[in-house]
Design a protein around this motif. Structure first.
Motif, PDB file in Angstrom:
ATOM      1  N   TYR A 162       0.843  -1.186   0.000  1.00 23.06           N
ATOM      2  CA  TYR A 162       0.000   0.000   0.000  1.00 23.06           C
ATOM      3  C   TYR A 162       0.880   1.237   0.000  1.00 23.06           C
ATOM      4  O   TYR A 162       1.950   1.252   0.605  1.00 23.06           O
ATOM      5  CB  TYR A 162      -0.899   0.037   1.243  1.00 23.06           C
ATOM      6  N   GLN A 220       0.810   5.325   1.022  1.00 22.58           N
ATOM      7  CA  GLN A 220       0.062   6.298   1.809  1.00 22.58           C
ATOM      8  C   GLN A 220       0.740   7.664   1.723  1.00 22.58           C
ATOM      9  O   GLN A 220       1.863   7.840   2.208  1.00 22.58           O
ATOM     10  CB  GLN A 220      -0.037   5.864   3.272  1.00 22.58           C
ATOM     11  N   ARG A 274      -1.259  12.416   5.490  1.00 22.48           N
ATOM     12  CA  ARG A 274      -2.625  12.788   5.898  1.00 22.48           C
ATOM     13  C   ARG A 274      -3.710  12.195   4.990  1.00 22.48           C
ATOM     14  O   ARG A 274      -4.808  12.754   4.876  1.00 22.48           O
ATOM     15  CB  ARG A 274      -2.780  14.301   5.984  1.00 22.48           C
ATOM     16  N   LYS A 275      -3.399  11.082   4.336  1.00 28.03           N
ATOM     17  CA  LYS A 275      -4.379  10.400   3.499  1.00 28.03           C
ATOM     18  C   LYS A 275      -4.470   8.940   3.917  1.00 28.03           C
ATOM     19  O   LYS A 275      -3.639   8.437   4.676  1.00 28.03           O
ATOM     20  CB  LYS A 275      -3.961  10.471   2.014  1.00 28.03           C
ATOM     21  N   GLY A 276      -5.479   8.235   3.411  1.00 31.31           N
ATOM     22  CA  GLY A 276      -5.574   6.811   3.658  1.00 31.31           C
ATOM     23  C   GLY A 276      -4.689   6.026   2.702  1.00 31.31           C
ATOM     24  O   GLY A 276      -4.390   6.483   1.599  1.00 31.31           O
ATOM     25  N   PRO A 277      -4.237   4.835   3.095  1.00 30.40           N
ATOM     26  CA  PRO A 277      -3.427   3.997   2.189  1.00 30.40           C
ATOM     27  C   PRO A 277      -4.246   3.558   0.970  1.00 30.40           C
ATOM     28  O   PRO A 277      -5.469   3.389   1.067  1.00 30.40           O
ATOM     29  CB  PRO A 277      -3.079   2.787   3.060  1.00 30.40           C
ATOM     30  N   LEU A 292      -4.099   0.640  -2.339  1.00 35.71           N
ATOM     31  CA  LEU A 292      -3.464  -0.598  -2.765  1.00 35.71           C
ATOM     32  C   LEU A 292      -2.646  -0.375  -4.035  1.00 35.71           C
ATOM     33  O   LEU A 292      -3.135   0.144  -5.022  1.00 35.71           O
ATOM     34  CB  LEU A 292      -4.532  -1.664  -3.012  1.00 35.71           C
ATOM     35  N   LEU A 343       3.483   0.712   2.910  1.00 36.66           N
ATOM     36  CA  LEU A 343       3.188  -0.312   3.911  1.00 36.66           C
ATOM     37  C   LEU A 343       3.031  -1.662   3.234  1.00 36.66           C
ATOM     38  O   LEU A 343       2.316  -1.779   2.240  1.00 36.66           O
ATOM     39  CB  LEU A 343       1.887   0.001   4.663  1.00 36.66           C
ATOM     40  N   PHE A 397      -4.441   9.486  14.334  1.00 33.24           N
ATOM     41  CA  PHE A 397      -5.081   9.475  13.018  1.00 33.24           C
ATOM     42  C   PHE A 397      -5.862   8.170  12.921  1.00 33.24           C
ATOM     43  O   PHE A 397      -5.300   7.097  13.101  1.00 33.24           O
ATOM     44  CB  PHE A 397      -3.982   9.561  11.946  1.00 33.24           C
ATOM     45  N   LEU A 405      -8.268   5.542  10.815  1.00 38.91           N
ATOM     46  CA  LEU A 405      -8.570   5.103   9.457  1.00 38.91           C
ATOM     47  C   LEU A 405      -9.639   4.020   9.479  1.00 38.91           C
ATOM     48  O   LEU A 405      -9.556   3.068  10.253  1.00 38.91           O
ATOM     49  CB  LEU A 405      -7.317   4.552   8.779  1.00 38.91           C
ATOM     50  N   GLY A 412     -10.583   4.768   3.864  1.00 43.19           N
ATOM     51  CA  GLY A 412     -11.043   6.140   3.815  1.00 43.19           C
ATOM     52  C   GLY A 412      -9.861   7.092   3.932  1.00 43.19           C
ATOM     53  O   GLY A 412      -8.708   6.657   4.062  1.00 43.19           O
ATOM     54  N   SER A 413     -10.158   8.376   3.920  1.00 42.49           N
ATOM     55  CA  SER A 413      -9.080   9.373   3.952  1.00 42.49           C
ATOM     56  C   SER A 413      -8.694   9.778   5.371  1.00 42.49           C
ATOM     57  O   SER A 413      -7.807  10.590   5.557  1.00 42.49           O
ATOM     58  CB  SER A 413      -9.468  10.602   3.136  1.00 42.49           C
TER      59      SER A 413
END
Lengths: 112, 114
Positions: A36, A38, A41-44, A46, A88, B88, B90, B106-107
């Motif tokens: 993954y 990332q 400040r964002k989500g991972p 794929l 990750l 944080f 998730l 999600g973000s």
């Protein structure tokens, strides 16, 4: 000892370099392996998904699994500043429900 | 477009207060997960749910609670019993039976105790 070990970095490389990111694991029952990416400040998201041993290529990215050594790698060719992110690794056993085990992530910095 | 939405993006909590983080997905995924991410510690699983009206504790469930009344929604409540909630958070979702897609995340929500 953690089930999945990953060097946190940061790993700093110049633009255009070949990057090698790695994870080791202790559970020989892991069969499915993922990488993954990332951004801060964002989500991972794929990047790569592989099953068992071998290589998988997608554009500039190659995922490699060596089950005999319990070692997985992600190679990035011609690295770009936009590749700067945390990577990750994740893996799971071959059971009915997919519950992933994550590495702690390696921070990559690609400088122009 | 299908996806997973977390809200709010930033949340501030006073000492002793409960707060609820929202997670909604329209991917038709049956499983949903909550993770906490702290610098240097990677992703730590708080709770997960394989089907509606059922959920299991993860590795760090103390001080948190969840509900799964609808397939699309998996809210997380951070209670006053969680002594160090600044992190944080998730949310993720997936098919229970893997179809080669892994998890969709999600973000995130950044929670800060003030």
């Amino acid at each position: 000892q953690k089930e999945v070990e990953q060097d946190p970095g940061p790993l700093s490389v110049p633009e255009g370099a070949i990057v090698s990111l790695n994870c080791t694991y202790s559970n020989s029952a892991f069969q499915y392996f993922m990488w993954y990416r990332q951004y801060s400040r964002k989500g991972p998201e794929l990047l790569m998904y592989t099953y068992s041993s071998g290589n998988k290529e997608d554009g500039r990215f190659t995922a490699q699994v060596d089950k005999s050594s319990k070692y997985i790698s992600l190679f990035i060719r011609d690295s770009q500043p936009s590749d700067s992110a945390t990577y990750l690794c994740a893996m799971r056993m071959n059971t009915g429900f997919q519950k992933l085990v994550f590495g702690t992530g390696t921070r990559l910095l690609v400088s122009p | 477009d299908g996806g997973i939405t977390q809200s709010p993006k930033y949340l501030f909590r006073k000492e002793g207060q409960n707060v609820t983080l929202s997670c909604e997905q329209n991917l038709n995924h049956d499983a949903m997960y909550w993770y906490r991410q702290d610098p240097g510690q990677g992703l730590r699983l708080i709770y997960y749910s394989q089907i509606v009206n059922d959920f299991q504790k993860g590795d760090i469930a103390e001080g948190y609670s969840v509900s799964r009344e609808k397939k699309e929604s998996f809210p997380l409540t951070v209670t006053s019993a969680q002594k160090n909630p600044t992190a944080f958070y998730l949310c993720a979702s997936s098919f229970s039976r893997d179809r080669g897609n892994g998890y969709t995340f999600g973000s995130g929500t950044r929670l800060t105790v003030v």
